[in-house]
Design an enzyme around this catalytic site. Structure first.
Site, short mmCIF file in Angstrom:
data_model
loop_
_atom_site.label_atom_id
_atom_site.label_comp_id
_atom_site.label_asym_id
_atom_site.label_seq_id
_atom_site.Cartn_x
_atom_site.Cartn_y
_atom_site.Cartn_z
N ASP A 5 -7.30 -26.36 -22.89
CA ASP A 5 -7.08 -27.80 -22.92
C ASP A 5 -6.69 -28.25 -24.32
O ASP A 5 -5.76 -29.05 -24.50
CB ASP A 5 -8.35 -28.51 -22.45
CG ASP A 5 -8.22 -30.03 -22.54
OD1 ASP A 5 -7.43 -30.61 -21.78
OD2 ASP A 5 -8.91 -30.63 -23.38
N GLU B 131 -5.33 -24.36 -17.33
CA GLU B 131 -5.73 -24.49 -18.74
C GLU B 131 -6.41 -23.22 -19.22
O GLU B 131 -6.22 -22.81 -20.38
CB GLU B 131 -6.64 -25.70 -18.92
CG GLU B 131 -5.91 -27.02 -18.74
CD GLU B 131 -6.79 -28.23 -18.92
OE1 GLU B 131 -6.31 -29.25 -19.44
OE2 GLU B 131 -7.99 -28.15 -18.55
#
Length: 225
Positions: free
Chosen positions: A46, A118
């Site tokens: 992320d 992610e």
């Protein structure tokens, strides 16, 4: 389950030196394995995704202020956008979940797909560094980044239409098609049509291709009101 890295190439565009990172990125927390799951990699991925997208937008729009850049980044890295990319790449078929979880939910949820995507980015980063992670991110999100138009705080018709489409159509971006031009060479009139999900939303004419696309976007926005 052993997952050969070659099966994952269409998604990551990366050949893993450490396959355990790839396997970890594909392991949902429901598996409850001693080797771990993809949550820590999701946290890292992320951050890497935010950094790379922010850098690309910073260089793409040197005159944009912080607010406009932040809105552009949010339109790319939001949950709907990540889930759409993960689904389009078929990531769900590689994700490992427990038998109990699969009985309860046969297909991975959008949140699971977001996390896995992610985590994959985080795994590429740990395996080879920032440059390969950047290549993976551009492979996954390059079309969205290229489609962003920014002018006067991202309030031009094309920018407004893109914000609307990404909000209401799971991150999908409008596609513009050039139509035959008309008039003599010294006074050409260009035309363009804008499509979303295969459906035409509007047409426009202008003194340049960009002006025609902007007019088409404005017509589309009027139809959507």
């Amino acid at each position: 389950m052993h997952t050969p890295d070659r099966l994952f190439e269409p998604i990551s565009q990366h050949s893993f030196q450490d396959e355990t990172l790839l396997q970890l990125a594909l392991t949902h927390s429901s598996c409850d394995r001693a080797s771990g799951d993809n949550q820590r990699l999701e946290f890292l991925g992320d951050a890497v995704l935010d950094l790379v997208v922010a850098e690309v937008l910073y260089n793409k729009f040197p005159q944009a202020d912080e607010g406009a850049l932040d809105r552009c980044r949010a339109s790319i890295v939001n949950g709907k956008s990540l889930a759409r990319v993960a689904q389009s790449k078929g990531l769900g078929k590689y994700l490992e979940v427990s038998d109990a979880h699969r009985q309860h939910q046969a297909e991975p949820s959008k949140a699971m797909l977001e996390d896995a995507l992610e985590a994959l980015i985080g795994a590429v980063y740990l395996d080879a560094g920032l440059a390969p992670a950047r290549q993976t991110i551009l492979h996954l999100f390059g079309d969205q980044i290229d489609a962003i138009e920014l002018s006067a705080g991202n309030q031009n018709p094309k920018g407004k239409l893109q914000e609307w489409s990404q909000k209401h159509h799971a991150g999908e971006v409008p596609r513009y098609q050039e139509l035959p031009a008309a008039g003599p060479d010294h006074d050409r009139h260009y035309s363009a049509a804008v499509f979303l999900g295969g459906k035409e939303l509007g047409r426009g004419t202008g003194s340049s291709k960009k002006a025609a696309e902007a007019k088409a976007a404005a017509v589309a926005l009027e139809h959507l009101k």
